[in-house]
Design an enzyme around this catalytic site. Structure first.
Site, PDB file in Angstrom:
ATOM      1  N   HIS A   1      -7.464  10.011   4.196  1.00 46.42           N
ATOM      2  CA  HIS A   1      -6.988   9.009   5.156  1.00 46.42           C
ATOM      3  C   HIS A   1      -7.257   9.490   6.582  1.00 46.42           C
ATOM      4  O   HIS A   1      -7.209  10.686   6.850  1.00 46.42           O
ATOM      5  CB  HIS A   1      -5.483   8.789   4.984  1.00 46.42           C
ATOM      6  CG  HIS A   1      -5.113   8.167   3.675  1.00 46.42           C
ATOM      7  ND1 HIS A   1      -4.208   8.723   2.816  1.00 46.42           N
ATOM      8  CD2 HIS A   1      -5.523   7.021   3.093  1.00 46.42           C
ATOM      9  CE1 HIS A   1      -4.071   7.945   1.766  1.00 46.42           C
ATOM     10  NE2 HIS A   1      -4.868   6.907   1.903  1.00 46.42           N
TER      11      HIS A   1
ATOM     12  N   ASP B   1       0.847  -1.195   0.000  1.00 43.28           N
ATOM     13  CA  ASP B   1       0.000   0.000   0.000  1.00 43.28           C
ATOM     14  C   ASP B   1       0.886   1.250   0.000  1.00 43.28           C
ATOM     15  O   ASP B   1       1.771   1.381   0.854  1.00 43.28           O
ATOM     16  CB  ASP B   1      -0.877  -0.046   1.266  1.00 43.28           C
ATOM     17  CG  ASP B   1      -1.950   1.018   1.288  1.00 43.28           C
ATOM     18  OD1 ASP B   1      -2.406   1.421   0.204  1.00 43.28           O
ATOM     19  OD2 ASP B   1      -2.338   1.435   2.395  1.00 43.28           O
ATOM     20  N   HIS B   2       0.653   2.154  -0.928  1.00 47.77           N
ATOM     21  CA  HIS B   2       1.395   3.424  -1.004  1.00 47.77           C
ATOM     22  C   HIS B   2       2.919   3.254  -1.028  1.00 47.77           C
ATOM     23  O   HIS B   2       3.628   3.912  -0.233  1.00 47.77           O
ATOM     24  CB  HIS B   2       1.014   4.362   0.153  1.00 47.77           C
ATOM     25  CG  HIS B   2      -0.397   4.864   0.074  1.00 47.77           C
ATOM     26  ND1 HIS B   2      -0.801   5.828  -0.808  1.00 47.77           N
ATOM     27  CD2 HIS B   2      -1.501   4.507   0.770  1.00 47.77           C
ATOM     28  CE1 HIS B   2      -2.100   6.060  -0.657  1.00 47.77           C
ATOM     29  NE2 HIS B   2      -2.550   5.260   0.285  1.00 47.77           N
TER      30      HIS B   2
ATOM     31  N   ASP C   1       2.857   4.868  -5.419  1.00 52.59           N
ATOM     32  CA  ASP C   1       2.200   6.150  -5.187  1.00 52.59           C
ATOM     33  C   ASP C   1       3.129   7.276  -5.624  1.00 52.59           C
ATOM     34  O   ASP C   1       3.997   7.719  -4.871  1.00 52.59           O
ATOM     35  CB  ASP C   1       1.843   6.271  -3.699  1.00 52.59           C
ATOM     36  CG  ASP C   1       1.201   7.602  -3.347  1.00 52.59           C
ATOM     37  OD1 ASP C   1       1.170   8.504  -4.209  1.00 52.59           O
ATOM     38  OD2 ASP C   1       0.731   7.742  -2.208  1.00 52.59           O
TER      39      ASP C   1
ATOM     40  N   HIS D   1      -9.460   5.136  -1.826  1.00 51.38           N
ATOM     41  CA  HIS D   1      -8.665   5.182  -0.584  1.00 51.38           C
ATOM     42  C   HIS D   1      -9.447   5.970   0.453  1.00 51.38           C
ATOM     43  O   HIS D   1     -10.391   6.675   0.131  1.00 51.38           O
ATOM     44  CB  HIS D   1      -7.321   5.872  -0.860  1.00 51.38           C
ATOM     45  CG  HIS D   1      -6.341   4.982  -1.536  1.00 51.38           C
ATOM     46  ND1 HIS D   1      -5.190   4.549  -0.918  1.00 51.38           N
ATOM     47  CD2 HIS D   1      -6.356   4.404  -2.760  1.00 51.38           C
ATOM     48  CE1 HIS D   1      -4.529   3.761  -1.742  1.00 51.38           C
ATOM     49  NE2 HIS D   1      -5.208   3.663  -2.878  1.00 51.38           N
ATOM     50  N   GLY D   2      -9.006   5.860   1.703  1.00 54.60           N
ATOM     51  CA  GLY D   2      -9.619   6.660   2.765  1.00 54.60           C
ATOM     52  C   GLY D   2     -11.089   6.344   2.941  1.00 54.60           C
ATOM     53  O   GLY D   2     -11.904   7.227   3.214  1.00 54.60           O
TER      54      GLY D   2
HETATM   55  O1  G3H Z   1      -4.321   3.098   1.836  1.00 54.83           O
HETATM   56  C1  G3H Z   1      -5.103   2.861   2.763  1.00 54.83           C
HETATM   57  C2  G3H Z   1      -6.375   3.515   2.892  1.00 54.83           C
HETATM   58  O2  G3H Z   1      -6.568   4.482   1.961  1.00 54.83           O
HETATM   59  C3  G3H Z   1      -6.993   3.569   4.226  1.00 54.83           C
HETATM   60  O3  G3H Z   1      -7.737   4.722   4.513  1.00 54.83           O
HETATM   61  O4  G3H Z   1      -7.399   4.786   6.969  1.00 54.83           O
HETATM   62  O5  G3H Z   1      -9.145   6.147   5.887  1.00 54.83           O
HETATM   63  O6  G3H Z   1      -9.398   3.683   6.009  1.00 54.83           O
HETATM   64  P1  G3H Z   1      -8.471   4.854   5.920  1.00 54.83           P
HETATM   65 ZN    ZN Z   2      -4.527   5.085   0.967  1.00 53.26          ZN
END
Ligand code: G3H
Ligand code: ZN
Length: 284
Positions: free
Chosen positions: A180, A82-83, A104, A208-209
């Site tokens: 996030h 991730d990222h 990313d 995401h987020g």
């Molecule tokens: O890359 C991970 C996510 O975008 C997690 O986002 O912490 O808001 O669930 P979040």
């Molecule tokens: Zn993310």
């Protein structure tokens, strides 16, 4: 069931018009919660580790714990970075057993982002693995990456078309109003922008987020082409809630298994709820 790639699970999601949950993991209990929930829901699942997770647990621990969980499971599992922010890091993950990586490059200019992402794609594809790219800037903070909300830039649809065509990514993370971390108010997603991007770009879209995004907005996003949905913060909150309850109710407890065990159940409940909302329950 062996590991599968992001490309494979998202192709199935596209055919079935649902999204697959991508849950962040940092330790054994979170891995177990995700895989057990997926198994019980018969849902394909993406386990993802951020740079922070790899720094905290170590890449060997993360891959070994996930491999142990997958060995005894019968559902398709993707292990995804991730990222990721460097070529070296993405390659290290693929070498250690990840089947998919996110590069990313959102902090770069469009040209630089395309060039850097393309480099990762060329090698990953040659090895049979998948790549997620990001265009636009997603607000909030996740581990080491912080983007001030005022600087969060939404994804430009025209740029998205060029980015996908020239970088060759398998999935595209977009900035359409999510962030996030925890939200102060209710997040307002730019569905018109998502609709336009979805019509222009012919690969799965990643949200995401997604922690704290209302269920109706999630459903609408799936209707408009979102096929991978990232959840981290809600798992952190569930874990913390579980631990706090035990510590508050039994201040004398000193068995780590009894302190962390209930947190696993809290996380499983959240994960199962998300899988039902995303429509991936019963799809494995
Ligand atoms: O890359 C991970 C996510 O975008 C997690 O986002 O912490 O808001 O669930 P979040
Ligand atoms: Zn993310």
């Amino acid at each position: 069931m062996p590991f599968v790639t992001l490309r494979e699970v998202l192709a199935d999601a596209e055919r079935g018009s649902y999204a697959v949950g991508a849950f962040n993991t940092n330790n054994m209990e979170i891995v177990q919660a995700i895989v057990e929930a997926a198994e019980e829901e018969r849902a394909p699942v993406i386990l993802q580790a951020s740079q922070g997770a790899l720094k905290y647990a170590g890449i060997r621990y993360i891959t070994a714990i996930v491999a142990a969980a997958v060995e005894s499971s019968s559902i398709p599992v993707v292990l995804h970075l991730d990222h990721g922010t460097s070529f070296e890091q993405t390659m290290l993950c693929l070498k250690h057993g990840f089947t998919s990586v996110m590069f990313d490059g959102s902090k770069y200019s469009l040209d630089e982002n395309i060039a850097a992402t393309r480099k990762v794609v060329d090698v990953a594809h040659a090895m049979g693995f998948s790549v997620e790219g990001e265009l636009g800037k997603i607000g909030g903070t996740e581990d080491d990456i912080s983007v001030d909300e005022r600087d969060a830039l939404f994804t430009d649809p025209g740029e998205a078309e060029r980015f996908v065509r020239e970088s060759g990514v398998d999935a595209l993370a977009v900035a359409i109003g999510t962030a996030h971390g925890t939200y102060k108010g209710e997040p307002k997603l730019d569905f018109n922008r998502l609709d336009t991007i979805n019509k222009i770009v012919d690969i799965p879209i990643v949200l995401h987020g997604a922690s704290g995004v209302p269920a109706d907005s999630v459903r609408r996003a799936i209707e408009l082409g979102v096929r991978k949905i990232n959840i981290d913060t809600e798992l952190r909150l569930a874990f913390t809630r579980g631990v706090q309850q035990v510590v508050q109710n039994n201040p004398g407890e000193y068995d780590p298994r009894k302190i962390i065990g209930p947190a696993k159940e809290e996380m499983k409940a959240i994960i199962k709820g998300k899988m039902r909302l995303f429509g991936c329950s019963g799809k494995a």
